[in-house]
Design an enzyme around this catalytic site. Structure first.
Site, short mmCIF file in Angstrom:
data_model
loop_
_atom_site.label_atom_id
_atom_site.label_comp_id
_atom_site.label_asym_id
_atom_site.label_seq_id
_atom_site.Cartn_x
_atom_site.Cartn_y
_atom_site.Cartn_z
N ARG A 54 -9.05 0.82 9.00
CA ARG A 54 -8.82 -0.44 9.23
C ARG A 54 -9.95 -1.19 10.18
NH1 ARG A 54 -2.86 0.78 9.06
NH2 ARG A 54 -1.78 -1.26 9.04
N ARG B 33 0.10 -8.99 13.62
CA ARG B 33 -0.64 -7.90 12.76
C ARG B 33 -1.41 -8.58 11.79
NH1 ARG B 33 4.14 -4.86 10.62
NH2 ARG B 33 2.90 -3.57 9.54
N LYS C 105 0.70 -1.08 -0.02
CA LYS C 105 -0.05 0.06 -0.05
C LYS C 105 0.95 1.28 -0.02
CE LYS C 105 -2.33 -0.94 3.93
NZ LYS C 105 -1.41 -2.15 4.13
N ARG D 115 11.63 -6.36 4.88
CA ARG D 115 11.51 -4.58 4.81
C ARG D 115 12.12 -4.04 5.74
NH1 ARG D 115 5.25 -2.49 4.72
NH2 ARG D 115 5.26 -3.28 6.92
N ARG E 7 11.59 -1.59 11.00
CA ARG E 7 10.41 -1.29 11.91
C ARG E 7 10.42 -2.34 13.32
NH1 ARG E 7 5.61 0.08 8.29
NH2 ARG E 7 4.42 -0.82 10.01
P1 AMP Z 1 1.10 0.62 8.76
O1 AMP Z 1 2.38 1.47 8.81
O2 AMP Z 1 -0.01 1.22 8.27
O3 AMP Z 1 1.43 -0.65 8.67
O4 AMP Z 1 0.77 0.84 10.58
C1 AMP Z 1 1.61 0.49 11.42
C2 AMP Z 1 0.53 0.44 12.69
O5 AMP Z 1 0.27 1.58 13.05
C3 AMP Z 1 -0.30 -0.52 12.76
O6 AMP Z 1 0.04 -1.90 13.01
C4 AMP Z 1 -1.25 -0.05 13.87
O7 AMP Z 1 -0.69 -0.57 15.02
C5 AMP Z 1 -0.95 1.40 13.73
N1 AMP Z 1 -2.19 2.09 12.69
C6 AMP Z 1 -1.82 2.54 11.49
N2 AMP Z 1 -3.10 2.72 10.85
C7 AMP Z 1 -3.96 2.61 11.74
C8 AMP Z 1 -5.32 2.53 11.79
N3 AMP Z 1 -5.98 3.02 10.83
N4 AMP Z 1 -6.28 2.00 12.77
C9 AMP Z 1 -5.51 1.76 13.86
N5 AMP Z 1 -4.06 1.52 14.15
C10 AMP Z 1 -3.43 1.96 12.90
#
Ligand code: AMP
Length: 209
Positions: A88, A164, A13, A122, A153
């Site tokens: 999400r 996750r 994404k 990654r 990360r």
């Molecule tokens: P990402 O970088 O999109 O993979 O997000 C990393 C982490 O941020 C996720 O595993 C969640 O802990 C948190 N996070 C990101 N976007 C959301 C969302 N829309 N709702 C809740 N937690 C989020």
């Protein structure tokens, strides 16, 4: 156009959103990036989010909804944006409907097995956020965009990746049907080459104009 990029962690994404946003001249709104910045800056939102993120859990809906609401009210979002990683949960999707109209949802579909491999390889740039994969770095560990030393990360470490994915299947995957029923969903095979996926997304968006 207001676009949602939906898909499991590691589906690409972020990479695709960055490319398509540059192409269309609209901002990429990544809740993950916004939360990581908030943590780095030590803001109250960052303090609330950190433990959830480190554990691979979702940050509470009200926290991310408030972030998105504030972000899409900024002037650069007036001609559209890509929401990358939001919504999400169905609750977030419902809240979004009260804030802004959504014109299309791009769902990047990838099998779990492929995701685990991608996420564990990654490495991200702590400066500009660009994700890279060890297989394409050929032994180098610096960002191809700005030369910063790459890091893994915290939540990309193997012990967190499985939780996750579990959270994705329980909380986020129901959004596929949710948007399908609203007639907004466009499925894209996320298990293809980067350029092929970008081309398919652009074609899909073009067809909606
Ligand atoms: P990402 O970088 O999109 O993979 O997000 C990393 C982490 O941020 C996720 O595993 C969640 O802990 C948190 N996070 C990101 N976007 C959301 C969302 N829309 N709702 C809740 N937690 C989020």
């Amino acid at each position: 156009m207001n676009i949602i990029f939906l898909g499991p962690p590691g589906a690409g994404k972020g990479t695709q959103a960055q490319f398509i946003c540059a192409k269309l001249g609209i901002p990429q709104i990544s809740t993950g990036d916004m939360l990581r910045s908030a943590i780095a800056e030590g803001t109250p939102t960052g303090l609330k989010a950190k433990a959830f993120m480190d554990a691979g859990q979702l940050v509470p809906d009200e926290v991310v909804i408030a972030l998105v609401k504030e972000r899409i009210a900024k002037p650069d979002a007036v001609h559209g944006y890509i929401l990358d990683g939001f919504p999400r949960t169905v609750e977030q999707a419902k809240a979004l409907e009260t804030i802004a109209p959504i014109h299309v949802v791009i769902n990047l579909a990838v099998e779990d097995e492929v995701l685990v491999k991608r996420i564990s390889g990654r490495r991200c740039c702590p400066q500009c956020g660009t994700p890279h994969h060890v297989e394409r770095l050929h032994g180098s560990n610096v960002c191809q965009v700005d030369g910063t030393c790459l890091v893994q990360r915290e939540d990309d470490k193997p012990e967190t990746v499985l939780s996750r994915l579990k959270v994705y299947h329980e909380k986020t995957a129901p959004l596929i049907n949710y948007y399908q029923e609203k007639g907004l969903l466009k499925n894209i095979n996320g298990d293809a080459g980067l350029e092929e996926i970008s081309a398919q997304i652009l074609e899909t968006l073009e067809a909606l104009k």
